[in-house]
Design an enzyme around this catalytic site. Structure first.
Site, PDB file in Angstrom:
ATOM      1  N   HIS A 138       0.824  -1.215   0.000  1.00 11.84           N
ATOM      2  CA  HIS A 138       0.000   0.000   0.000  1.00 11.84           C
ATOM      3  C   HIS A 138       0.854   1.259   0.000  1.00 11.84           C
ATOM      4  CE1 HIS A 138       0.437  -0.271   4.520  1.00 11.84           C
ATOM      5  NE2 HIS A 138       0.551   1.035   4.370  1.00 11.84           N
ATOM      6  N   ASP A 169       0.328  -7.601   1.358  1.00 12.03           N
ATOM      7  CA  ASP A 169       0.704  -6.203   1.580  1.00 12.03           C
ATOM      8  C   ASP A 169       2.219  -6.031   1.650  1.00 12.03           C
ATOM      9  OD1 ASP A 169       0.487  -3.523   1.903  1.00 12.03           O
ATOM     10  OD2 ASP A 169      -0.445  -3.568   3.883  1.00 12.03           O
ATOM     11  N   SER A 247       4.646   2.295   8.149  1.00 11.76           N
ATOM     12  CA  SER A 247       4.355   1.201   7.230  1.00 11.76           C
ATOM     13  C   SER A 247       5.593   0.796   6.442  1.00 11.76           C
ATOM     14  CB  SER A 247       3.245   1.618   6.255  1.00 11.76           C
ATOM     15  OG  SER A 247       2.033   1.785   6.920  1.00 11.76           O
TER      16      SER A 247
END
Length: 560
Positions: A138, A169, A247
């Site tokens: 993402h 992911d 992230s």
């Protein structure tokens, strides 16, 4: 707060800022510099800056004593060393420019926006002086430009995305510039952590520009929902802070080994200190799948495509010939496009997967004192692998073989490719995806979308190429006169000239091959309506619509 700090640092000279701050703090404290400070300054072994050196035998101003200590207090002899520099130097800041397609007007793209996240260096099997960079999928979704910056460096290097795994992911990148790889030691992967093991999250979250380190412990280990890919995979819950920008960053164990990748957390309004990391077994699966397949397929995780029911009722167990000490789960539905179709049957009791007994609640043994959903065993396999299963069918035990693969969703997520479209005389058709529904009905699309579309979202595809084709909108033209755009939008296309429509490409072929005077589209669900266009005016109307709305082509896919 961050902006204020930046303006303070650059709004005035260093000397001016230091003098003002020294005076203000000193006056507030109400303390004065006494004899010990002057003796310290006059001691030749403790002489600091030029002010102290000039102060021997002279009167020393109070503020000068503090001013000369500013640089020394940044790093003092004997100070505790920070986390290993080699570990921190392998963590990079990822800058990405995103250009998402417009799902409502698929011939356009949305306004470009930027983001930043974290990544880290790992060793590539080939070596040759270059490694790989890992981050979250993402973080680089719909990317146009990706750059990375090393810790303590002022230069950004252009990175290239090698592949992404939407389900897990994860994204793999590299940098072609040889200078980037100098003085970088790739991180080593560690084993799956246990409960209460230390977890240190390193990255570049919001709140500052430099690298950040937070710590906590492992709180839970189980299969969890990966939000980006809508998939259930093994995950590790930790109580260390994971914020926006973390992230893709590594999570270290107490031995300095990477035990996972930070990727999602709960909103503060829902829960506190609940963050999730992708554990190293899942990361290793992604890397192995990429190394095995390269560009042939997108790395993913297999499924068997069944829906099951727990068998915890004594009456239900007795009905299917299970003794009290027997285990297993009951299959209630099978995806027609899955590997289980034609092998397993509705009503089968799944007893074992690859020799591991499945409990009545759908779990299997994991580690000492732990159990986990049996889907974890499937996710450890690769697409194309064969798996042995044991089922109970009509009281008879059967050993069967499944060739693992994926399933086709009627309404997929829609992140793998740009949205397709077809323009026919002002009628705009597209295939429904989750991102299309979000674009049309907002983030709460599951509540706001029409029931006719949501019912397709939770139904099973009968064929691998099946799509839900909708009339997205009507652009006013000579061919569409008499059809109000507000009355015909997001209606499912059932047939064209009496022939059922399976997907958008088939609709385009049918329209292209039509030689009748009229084009008839049947749309809707229970109450179906007809849209009829004259073929002789459709071609001209399509050209005018394309010119008026800057549409480059009647469709963005090959209909052959």
């Amino acid at each position: 707060m961050k902006g204020l700090g930046r303006r303070q640092a650059t709004g005035r000279g260093a000397g001016e800022g230091r003098t003002d701050v020294g005076r203000i703090r000193w006056r507030k404290s109400g303390q004065r510099v006494g004899a010990p400070q002057r003796r310290r300054c006059e001691d030749p072994r403790r002489t600091r800056g030029p002010r102290c050196q000039a102060a021997v035998g002279q009167k020393v101003e109070d503020w000068e004593v503090w001013a000369d200590q500013i640089n020394d207090l940044v790093e003092t002899p004997g100070q505790r060393e920070e986390m290993s520099s080699k570990l921190l130097d392998a963590v990079v800041k990822v800058y990405c420019l995103h250009s998402e397609p417009s799902f409502s007007m698929p011939w356009q793209r949305s306004r470009q926006y930027s983001s930043y996240s974290t990544g880290f260096v790992i060793e590539s099997p080939s070596g040759k002086g270059k490694g790989w960079l890992l981050t979250n999928a993402h973080s680089v979704a719909f990317s146009t430009v990706v750059k990375v910056k090393k810790r303590g460096d002022d230069r950004k290097y252009t990175a290239k995305v090698l592949c992404t795994c939407r389900e897990g992911d994860m994204a793999l990148m590299t940098v072609d510039d040889e200078d980037f790889w100098k003085d970088i030691t790739p991180l080593e992967f560690g084993p799956l952590p246990r409960l209460q093991d230390e977890a240190v999250v390193v990255g570049y979250p919001v709140g500052g520009e430099t690298i950040s380190v937070t710590s906590g412990v492992v709180s839970r280990c189980e299969t969890t929902s990966y939000v980006h890919g809508s998939r259930e995979l093994l995950g590790i819950q930790i109580d260390a802070a994971i914020n926006s920008g973390n992230s893709g960053g590594p999570v270290f164990d107490r031995n300095g080994r990477c035990c996972g990748i930070a990727f999602q957390s709960y909103d503060a309004a829902d829960a506190e200190n609940i963050g999730w990391i992708i554990p190293t077994p899942v990361v290793a699966h992604f890397l192995a799948e990429y190394a095995r397949t390269r560009d042939s397929v997108r790395p993913g995780f297999p499924v068997i495509g069944v829906y099951f029911q727990k068998i915890e009722s004594d009456a239900l167990r007795a009905k299917h010939g299970l003794e009290r000490d027997h285990k297993g789960i009951m299959i209630r539905a099978i995806e027609p496009t899955s590997c289980s179709h034609g092998v397993l049957e509705k009503g089968d009791v799944l007893l074992e997967f690859e020799g591991t007994e499945i409990a009545c609640d759908g779990t299997v043994p994991f580690r000492k004192g732990e159990r986990i959903a049996f889907g974890h065993l499937i996710s450890q396999k690769f697409i194309g692998d064969e798996a042995k299963v044991k089922v109970l069918r009509n009281g008879e035990s059967l050993d069967l073989t499944l060739k693992l693969g994926g399933v086709t969703r009627k309404i997929p997520l829609g992140m793998d490719d740009d949205p397709p479209y077809l323009v026919v005389g002002g009628l705009v058709f597209t295939a429904v995806t989750v991102l299309y529904l979000r674009s049309e009905f907002g983030d709460d699309f599951e509540r706001n979308s029409p029931v006719r579309l949501l019912s397709s979202m939770y139904s099973m595809a009968e064929h691998e190429d099946q799509q839900v084709v909708v009339l997205s909108q009507i652009l006013a033209s000579e061919a569409t006169t008499g059809y109000e755009p507000d009355e015909f939008s997001n209606l499912t296309v059932q047939s064209f000239n009496g022939q059922p429509v399976r997907n958008l490409k088939e609709l385009a072929r049918l329209v292209d091959a039509c030689d009748s005077d009229f084009l008839e589209f049947e749309v809707g669900e229970h109450y179906k309506e007809l849209l009829v266009l004259e073929r002789k005016v459709v071609a001209q109307a399509t050209e005018e619509i394309m010119k008026q709305h800057s549409i480059p082509a009647p469709s963005n896919f090959d209909i052959a």
